[in-house]
Design an enzyme around this catalytic site. Structure first.
Site, mmCIF file in Angstrom:
data_model
loop_
_atom_site.group_PDB
_atom_site.id
_atom_site.type_symbol
_atom_site.label_atom_id
_atom_site.label_comp_id
_atom_site.label_asym_id
_atom_site.label_seq_id
_atom_site.Cartn_x
_atom_site.Cartn_y
_atom_site.Cartn_z
ATOM 1 N N THR A 136 -12.573 38.251 -18.081
ATOM 2 C CA THR A 136 -11.310 38.783 -17.576
ATOM 3 C C THR A 136 -11.343 38.994 -16.067
ATOM 4 O O THR A 136 -12.409 39.249 -15.489
ATOM 5 C CB THR A 136 -11.032 40.127 -18.273
ATOM 6 O OG1 THR A 136 -9.972 40.801 -17.607
ATOM 7 C CG2 THR A 136 -12.247 41.055 -18.244
ATOM 8 N N LYS A 165 -17.312 44.249 -19.816
ATOM 9 C CA LYS A 165 -17.120 42.797 -19.674
ATOM 10 C C LYS A 165 -17.951 42.261 -18.502
ATOM 11 O O LYS A 165 -18.518 41.166 -18.585
ATOM 12 C CB LYS A 165 -15.640 42.475 -19.454
ATOM 13 C CG LYS A 165 -14.727 42.756 -20.636
ATOM 14 C CD LYS A 165 -14.969 41.868 -21.840
ATOM 15 C CE LYS A 165 -14.608 40.415 -21.622
ATOM 16 N NZ LYS A 165 -14.755 39.613 -22.874
HETATM 17 P P1 NAD Z 1 -8.079 41.295 -29.371
HETATM 18 O O1 NAD Z 1 -8.429 42.744 -29.275
HETATM 19 O O2 NAD Z 1 -6.692 40.918 -29.750
HETATM 20 O O3 NAD Z 1 -9.058 40.583 -30.408
HETATM 21 C C1 NAD Z 1 -10.429 40.833 -30.448
HETATM 22 C C2 NAD Z 1 -10.995 40.210 -31.715
HETATM 23 O O4 NAD Z 1 -12.413 40.412 -31.721
HETATM 24 C C3 NAD Z 1 -10.456 40.840 -33.002
HETATM 25 O O5 NAD Z 1 -10.163 39.835 -33.950
HETATM 26 C C4 NAD Z 1 -11.611 41.699 -33.491
HETATM 27 O O6 NAD Z 1 -11.632 41.894 -34.902
HETATM 28 C C5 NAD Z 1 -12.807 40.893 -33.004
HETATM 29 N N1 NAD Z 1 -14.016 41.705 -32.844
HETATM 30 C C6 NAD Z 1 -14.126 42.890 -32.176
HETATM 31 N N2 NAD Z 1 -15.386 43.350 -32.260
HETATM 32 C C7 NAD Z 1 -16.099 42.415 -32.969
HETATM 33 C C8 NAD Z 1 -17.452 42.311 -33.349
HETATM 34 N N3 NAD Z 1 -18.350 43.255 -33.047
HETATM 35 N N4 NAD Z 1 -17.840 41.228 -34.053
HETATM 36 C C9 NAD Z 1 -16.944 40.252 -34.386
HETATM 37 N N5 NAD Z 1 -15.649 40.320 -34.056
HETATM 38 C C10 NAD Z 1 -15.225 41.374 -33.353
HETATM 39 O O7 NAD Z 1 -8.484 40.679 -27.968
HETATM 40 P P2 NAD Z 1 -7.773 39.521 -27.129
HETATM 41 O O8 NAD Z 1 -6.699 40.106 -26.295
HETATM 42 O O9 NAD Z 1 -7.476 38.383 -28.026
HETATM 43 O O10 NAD Z 1 -8.972 39.124 -26.138
HETATM 44 C C11 NAD Z 1 -9.932 38.145 -26.523
HETATM 45 C C12 NAD Z 1 -10.947 37.985 -25.413
HETATM 46 O O11 NAD Z 1 -10.279 37.581 -24.218
HETATM 47 C C13 NAD Z 1 -11.679 39.284 -25.054
HETATM 48 O O12 NAD Z 1 -13.015 38.958 -24.782
HETATM 49 C C14 NAD Z 1 -10.969 39.785 -23.813
HETATM 50 O O13 NAD Z 1 -11.850 40.535 -23.015
HETATM 51 C C15 NAD Z 1 -10.597 38.467 -23.158
HETATM 52 N N6 NAD Z 1 -9.407 38.507 -22.290
HETATM 53 C C16 NAD Z 1 -8.227 39.039 -22.743
HETATM 54 C C17 NAD Z 1 -7.105 39.000 -21.917
HETATM 55 C C18 NAD Z 1 -5.772 39.539 -22.396
HETATM 56 O O14 NAD Z 1 -4.828 39.603 -21.604
HETATM 57 N N7 NAD Z 1 -5.610 39.933 -23.648
HETATM 58 C C19 NAD Z 1 -7.190 38.436 -20.646
HETATM 59 C C20 NAD Z 1 -8.422 37.919 -20.200
HETATM 60 C C21 NAD Z 1 -9.510 37.944 -21.046
HETATM 61 O O1 DAU Z 2 -6.186 41.361 -16.793
HETATM 62 C C1 DAU Z 2 -6.699 40.968 -18.041
HETATM 63 C C2 DAU Z 2 -6.690 42.148 -18.978
HETATM 64 O O2 DAU Z 2 -5.326 42.391 -19.316
HETATM 65 C C3 DAU Z 2 -7.530 41.925 -20.234
HETATM 66 O O3 DAU Z 2 -8.873 41.798 -19.857
HETATM 67 C C4 DAU Z 2 -7.372 43.083 -21.209
HETATM 68 O O4 DAU Z 2 -8.067 42.797 -22.415
HETATM 69 C C5 DAU Z 2 -5.900 43.264 -21.510
HETATM 70 O O5 DAU Z 2 -5.718 44.389 -22.351
HETATM 71 C C6 DAU Z 2 -5.106 43.450 -20.210
HETATM 72 O O6 DAU Z 2 -5.428 44.719 -19.579
HETATM 73 P P1 DAU Z 2 -4.302 45.651 -18.933
HETATM 74 O O7 DAU Z 2 -4.810 47.043 -18.885
HETATM 75 O O8 DAU Z 2 -3.775 45.069 -17.688
HETATM 76 O O9 DAU Z 2 -3.157 45.469 -20.070
HETATM 77 P P2 DAU Z 2 -2.178 46.504 -20.784
HETATM 78 O O10 DAU Z 2 -1.224 45.695 -21.608
HETATM 79 O O11 DAU Z 2 -2.891 47.624 -21.447
HETATM 80 O O12 DAU Z 2 -1.367 47.119 -19.555
HETATM 81 C C7 DAU Z 2 -0.663 46.303 -18.635
HETATM 82 C C8 DAU Z 2 -0.113 47.216 -17.545
HETATM 83 O O13 DAU Z 2 0.896 48.056 -18.135
HETATM 84 C C9 DAU Z 2 -1.135 48.166 -16.950
HETATM 85 O O14 DAU Z 2 -0.869 48.336 -15.572
HETATM 86 C C10 DAU Z 2 -0.913 49.481 -17.701
HETATM 87 C C11 DAU Z 2 0.576 49.451 -17.974
HETATM 88 N N1 DAU Z 2 0.996 50.139 -19.229
HETATM 89 C C12 DAU Z 2 0.372 49.802 -20.390
HETATM 90 C C13 DAU Z 2 0.722 50.418 -21.568
HETATM 91 C C14 DAU Z 2 0.018 50.068 -22.862
HETATM 92 C C15 DAU Z 2 2.030 51.065 -19.196
HETATM 93 O O15 DAU Z 2 2.620 51.363 -18.123
HETATM 94 N N2 DAU Z 2 2.389 51.678 -20.367
HETATM 95 C C16 DAU Z 2 1.758 51.400 -21.559
HETATM 96 O O16 DAU Z 2 2.128 52.028 -22.594
#
Ligand code: NAD
Ligand code: DAU
Length: 348
Positions: A136, A165
């Site tokens: 990330t 991470k």
């Molecule tokens: P998510 O929380 O939606 O999904 C995580 C998945 O991992 C789930 O299916 C959960 O059951 C599984 N998991 C958790 N712990 C585990 C374990 N110990 N063993 C096996 N499985 C396990 O997460 P996401 O948003 O899909 O993110 C996926 C990856 O991408 C993460 O590594 C996150 O850091 C990275 N990432 C996310 C974002 C974002 O915006 N969501 C952006 C950049 C990177």
């Molecule tokens: O940048 C990549 C990351 O983006 C990933 O690595 C993370 O897994 C993913 O969860 C996300 O992190 P953020 O903290 O940026 O995402 P989130 O959706 O939690 O929040 C986005 C922005 O919105 C952040 O500035 C916090 C704000 N927020 C979030 C929530 C849940 C609010 O203002 N109100 C809320 O209720």
């Protein structure tokens, strides 16, 4: 740069039942990849964020198999890698929500750091030819009003999630350096799209607005995030694996910087709901002010570009959540309700 052309056919996807993992698995099993993909094995612990229902349309595909297990369980990982000729391991599994890491960092250290170390050791032991660490932009910390995160930006994680991470990334880096391990790290900005757990900003705001509940905006709402459609991220991960160089890091971003408040207003407008639903609440402790990604290395070296325009992607995402009300309701009726109460109680 000479282009490497790898074409893994048997892949292991950790965390394949989560948001990005399930979109990645669906992409690999789509017609576009049919001449290449022979087997997709998903290893997932099915935590609160993991949901097999996210893969309902993949379960009957003969190339798909599912292992319910923990990445930190060495025996479980070893069994998979010894019994299948895995050609590439895509590591998505993680505890992924910043707010939860502030409430309790224990599972973040266990899954994101220890889990990664176990995967690295088992992949080494099995001589898995390629390992992709899905990371990330949060490892880089926070930006001021100007500038972008590049792959050279020093790591400066601010939340327990980001620190876990960054630790995992450093383990991958160290294995590449010490053991000539075939690892690649990808770092992406904020994803949006279908199947995102409704604790994250966009699906949370859509779900609340649909029920005419308050939309909790942290602090002044002027924090900036760079939004990318999940499928653009998934394509980037695949291109990093097939065209990237081991030992390298590739950043991905959507070139769509938005203040949270402006994004929330857009969602309300798409949903035809009043801005009076917005409620400013206490800020997230240590809240990163701005993320923005320089993805020119991926563009130059992988031939990758974000393809889904934000306006189109956001409209389709809103439509998807409106059409999948039952999916959201099932999630929101479980343990999630306890988390929501704990997170948002006493914040106003
Ligand atoms: P998510 O929380 O939606 O999904 C995580 C998945 O991992 C789930 O299916 C959960 O059951 C599984 N998991 C958790 N712990 C585990 C374990 N110990 N063993 C096996 N499985 C396990 O997460 P996401 O948003 O899909 O993110 C996926 C990856 O991408 C993460 O590594 C996150 O850091 C990275 N990432 C996310 C974002 C974002 O915006 N969501 C952006 C950049 C990177
Ligand atoms: O940048 C990549 C990351 O983006 C990933 O690595 C993370 O897994 C993913 O969860 C996300 O992190 P953020 O903290 O940026 O995402 P989130 O959706 O939690 O929040 C986005 C922005 O919105 C952040 O500035 C916090 C704000 N927020 C979030 C929530 C849940 C609010 O203002 N109100 C809320 O209720």
């Amino acid at each position: 740069m000479p282009q490497i052309d790898r074409s893994p056919g048997v892949v292991l996807v950790t965390g394949g039942c989560g948001f990005i993992g399930s979109n990645f698995v669906r992409m690999l099993l789509s017609d576009e990849f049919s001449s290449q993909i022979r087997s997709v094995i998903v290893l997932d612990k099915l935590t609160y964020a993991g949901n097999l229902e996210n893969l309902t349309d993949c379960l009957d595909d003969p190339r798909f198999s599912f292992v319910h297990g923990d990445i930190a369980d060495a025996e479980c990982v070893q069994n998979i890698l010894q019994s299948s000729p895995v050609e590439a391991l895509f590591h998505f599994a993680a505890e992924s929500h910043v707010d939860r890491s502030i409430l309790d960092s224990t599972p973040f250290v266990q899954t994101n750091i220890t889990g990664t170390q176990v995967l690295l050791d088992e992949a080494r032991r099995a001589q898995t030819p390629l390992y992709v660490q899905v990371s990330t932009d949060e490892v880089y910390g926070s930006l001021g009003p100007e500038g972008l995160f590049s792959e050279q930006t020093p790591l400066a994680p601010n939340s327990p999630y980001a620190a876990s991470k960054a630790a995992a990334d450093l383990l991958v880096r160290s294995y590449c350096h010490t053991f000539d391990f075939p690892g690649i790290i990808t770092r992406c900005s904020n994803n949006y799209g279908p199947y995102q757990f409704p604790e994250k900003l966009i699906p949370l705001m859509i779900a609340n607005a649909c029920e005419d509940r308050e939309l909790p905006v942290y602090g002044d709402g002027k924090q900036v995030r760079d939004w990318i459609h999940v499928l653009d991220h998934c394509r980037g991960i695949w291109l990093a694996a097939t065209r990237g160089e081991t030992g390298e890091v590739y950043n991905f971003g959507g070139r769509t910087e938005l203040e949270n408040l402006s994004l929330v207003r857009r969602l309300l407008s798409l949903l035809n709901k009043p801005e009076s639903l917005i409620r400013f609440v206490k800020d997230r402790p240590g809240h990163d002010r701005r993320y923005a990604i320089d993805c020119s290395k991926a563009e130059r070296e992988l031939g990758w570009f974000p393809q889904i325009p934000f306006e189109q992607g956001l409209q389709e995402t809103v439509d998807w959540y409106l059409q999948h009300e039952e999916w959201i309701n099932r999630i929101r009726s479980g343990d999630y309700r306890d988390y929501y109460d704990q997170q948002y109680r006493n914040r106003s």
